[in-house]
Scaffold this motif. Structure first.
Motif, PDB file in Angstrom:
ATOM      1  N   MET A   9      -3.645   8.751  -2.688  1.00 12.16           N
ATOM      2  CA  MET A   9      -2.022   8.712  -3.294  1.00 12.16           C
ATOM      3  C   MET A   9      -1.142   8.085  -2.225  1.00 12.16           C
ATOM      4  SD  MET A   9      -1.972  11.829  -6.102  1.00 12.16           S
ATOM      5  CE  MET A   9      -0.194  11.667  -6.677  1.00 12.16           C
ATOM      6  N   THR A  10      -0.336   7.104  -2.720  1.00 11.96           N
ATOM      7  CA  THR A  10       0.271   6.377  -1.831  1.00 11.96           C
ATOM      8  C   THR A  10       1.798   5.975  -2.845  1.00 11.96           C
ATOM      9  OG1 THR A  10       0.908   4.473  -0.347  1.00 11.96           O
ATOM     10  CG2 THR A  10      -0.660   4.188  -2.238  1.00 11.96           C
ATOM     11  N   GLU A  11       2.760   5.634  -2.075  1.00  8.09           N
ATOM     12  CA  GLU A  11       3.809   5.000  -2.730  1.00  8.09           C
ATOM     13  C   GLU A  11       4.011   3.682  -3.253  1.00  8.09           C
ATOM     14  OE1 GLU A  11       7.701   5.783  -0.905  1.00  8.09           O
ATOM     15  OE2 GLU A  11       7.619   7.932  -0.564  1.00  8.09           O
ATOM     16  N   GLN A  12       3.316   2.758  -2.403  1.00 10.76           N
ATOM     17  CA  GLN A  12       2.969   1.454  -2.751  1.00 10.76           C
ATOM     18  C   GLN A  12       1.804   1.072  -2.526  1.00 10.76           C
ATOM     19  OE1 GLN A  12       5.950  -0.589  -0.272  1.00 10.76           O
ATOM     20  NE2 GLN A  12       7.474  -0.910  -1.801  1.00 10.76           N
ATOM     21  N   VAL A  13       1.107   0.123  -3.344  1.00 11.95           N
ATOM     22  CA  VAL A  13      -0.173  -0.349  -3.174  1.00 11.95           C
ATOM     23  C   VAL A  13      -0.255  -1.905  -3.104  1.00 11.95           C
ATOM     24  CG1 VAL A  13      -1.140   1.607  -4.542  1.00 11.95           C
ATOM     25  CG2 VAL A  13      -0.476  -0.515  -5.738  1.00 11.95           C
ATOM     26  N   GLU A  14      -1.090  -2.384  -2.222  1.00 13.36           N
ATOM     27  CA  GLU A  14      -1.336  -3.680  -2.001  1.00 13.36           C
ATOM     28  C   GLU A  14      -2.065  -4.367  -3.380  1.00 13.36           C
ATOM     29  OE1 GLU A  14      -3.365  -6.983   1.078  1.00 13.36           O
ATOM     30  OE2 GLU A  14      -3.431  -4.746   1.728  1.00 13.36           O
ATOM     31  N   THR A  15      -1.592  -5.382  -3.977  1.00 11.54           N
ATOM     32  CA  THR A  15      -2.240  -5.927  -5.166  1.00 11.54           C
ATOM     33  C   THR A  15      -3.015  -7.119  -4.907  1.00 11.54           C
ATOM     34  OG1 THR A  15      -0.199  -7.026  -5.795  1.00 11.54           O
ATOM     35  CG2 THR A  15      -0.354  -5.044  -6.535  1.00 11.54           C
ATOM     36  N   THR A  16      -3.811  -7.452  -5.915  1.00 12.54           N
ATOM     37  CA  THR A  16      -4.618  -8.741  -5.709  1.00 12.54           C
ATOM     38  C   THR A  16      -4.886  -9.435  -6.910  1.00 12.54           C
ATOM     39  OG1 THR A  16      -6.998  -9.518  -5.094  1.00 12.54           O
ATOM     40  CG2 THR A  16      -6.510  -7.377  -6.120  1.00 12.54           C
ATOM     41  N   GLU A  17      -5.331 -10.512  -7.153  1.00 13.27           N
ATOM     42  CA  GLU A  17      -5.475 -11.122  -8.380  1.00 13.27           C
ATOM     43  C   GLU A  17      -6.688 -10.508  -9.187  1.00 13.27           C
ATOM     44  OE1 GLU A  17      -6.171 -15.311  -7.613  1.00 13.27           O
ATOM     45  OE2 GLU A  17      -3.983 -15.803  -7.117  1.00 13.27           O
ATOM     46  N   ILE A  18      -7.585  -9.932  -8.388  1.00 12.07           N
ATOM     47  CA  ILE A  18      -8.844  -9.216  -9.111  1.00 12.07           C
ATOM     48  C   ILE A  18      -8.272  -8.128  -9.783  1.00 12.07           C
ATOM     49  CG2 ILE A  18     -10.887  -8.227  -8.708  1.00 12.07           C
ATOM     50  CD1 ILE A  18     -10.974 -10.121  -6.322  1.00 12.07           C
ATOM     51  N   HIS A  19      -8.776  -7.795 -11.044  1.00 12.50           N
ATOM     52  CA  HIS A  19      -8.560  -6.599 -11.953  1.00 12.50           C
ATOM     53  C   HIS A  19      -9.724  -5.805 -11.898  1.00 12.50           C
ATOM     54  CE1 HIS A  19      -5.519  -9.177 -13.438  1.00 12.50           C
ATOM     55  NE2 HIS A  19      -4.467  -7.992 -13.935  1.00 12.50           N
TER      56      HIS A  19
END
Length: 347
Positions: free
Chosen positions: A282-292
């Protein structure tokens, strides 16, 4: 936030509303009838199955897609554990017969339709419907593919063979050329009535009235021959999703509209082969990507799945926000099952 979970009785009004919307789209979705009593029974069967009270012939899972921001059910999908164990499961097997005479120098192959119970005992994917207003943001694929992820997590509850019946061709007025050329002559009722009766489980009339001998395809009208194993245009997107997960047509069609049956060995499903388990971080922010990715909590009775675009590392942990973890009902270091929404191309 969009989440998939097991259907509950509090969802009945929303599911009934979806059944009404399905009815507006035309004939074909017989497993979602506009009948509250039958829909309530589907929910009850799900909970009896989860509680271990259902016989295999009655075992079923009904999933709902919920828009949690407004607490509204906007889609449904389902799995039948084993079809044909209580009421016969019928379809036509498309086969070939050879008529030959050496003396007359005649050799002719003829396509035929054999009434079949070959899929008795198979698990079945069914009852997929999404509110037209939510047919965006990958919701349709999410709702469909959740079932594969559930099967991957709980394989012992399902059979070795999996099928899905695709809606066959009918025109904008609900007329099926295949039914008009064949079924109508034996049942003397319109396509909509026969399809509805079959969908709500009243299938005894099929055994009583359908021809037991092979039907020669060449004796049907050209319009009927043209739609054998053809899908309704509205069904093509759903079929492509299933085929991307490993199902394919292998020569069986529906007895009413000649829509194709797709099938696969459960062990060959992409979700079974490619889904992975991760520990929650669990983290405050996550790195996102174009892959779902589909991510599920693998809790049998309180099953929950999200569609996320968090970056998934090669390690054994998956970073989730507190809101995502809460929606999944998981805590730090709990295991979740993850599957890319689309098949990942290998380098």
């Amino acid at each position: 936030m969009m989440i998939v979970r097991h259907a509950a009785h509090r969802d009945l009004d929303d599911i009934y509303r979806l059944a009404q919307r399905a009815g507006e789209s035309g004939i074909g979705l017989t497993s979602l009838p506009e009948n509250k009593e039958i829909l309530a029974e589907r929910i009850t069967r799900t909970h009896h199955t989860l509680d271990g009270l259902a016989e295999k012939c009655d075992a079923s899972y009904l999933f709902v897609l919920e828009d949690t921001s407004i607490q509204k059910i906007v889609g449904v999908s389902a799995i039948e554990v084993a079809v044909g164990l209580k009421e016969p499961f019928y379809n036509f097997r498309v086969a070939t017969q050879v008529h030959a005479s050496k003396a007359l120098n005649v050799y002719k192959t003829l396509d035929t339709l054999f009434l079949s119970n070959d899929h008795t005992g198979c698990s079945e994917l069914c009852t997929l419907f999404l509110d037209p207003e939510y047919r965006k943001n990958q919701n349709g694929k999410f709702l469909s593919k959740v079932r594969f992820l559930f099967i991957a997590a709980f394989r012992s509850f399902f059979e070795e063979r999996l099928i899905a019946e695709m809606r066959g061709f009918s025109d904008q007025n609900g007329h099926s050329p295949f039914w008009d050329a064949l079924g109508y002559h034996f049942f003397n009722m319109d396509f909509a009535t026969a399809d509805y009766l079959s969908g709500i489980g009243q299938k005894v009339f099929i055994a009583e009235l359908m021809p037991r001998f092979p039907v020669y395809v060449d004796l049907l009208t050209s319009e009927a021959r043209a739609v054998i194993a053809e899908m309704h245009p509205h069904t093509l997107p759903a079929a492509k999703v299933l085929m991307s997960e490993g199902l394919k047509y292998q020569g069986y069609v529906d007895i009413f509209d000649a829509g194709p049956t797709l099938e696969a060995n459960t062990a060959d499903l992409r979700a079974v082969k490619e889904s992975r388990l991760f520990k929650v971080n669990m983290t405050e922010q996550v790195e996102t990507t174009e892959i779902h990715y589909l991510v599920a909590n693998d809790q049998y009775k309180d099953y929950r799945v999200l569609l996320i675009n968090n970056k998934v590392d090669q390690g054994n942990t998956l970073r989730l926000t507190a809101a995502q973890a809460q929606a999944l009902n998981v805590n730090e270091q709990d295991e979740v099952r993850v599957l890319a929404l689309e098949k990942m191309e290998k380098n």
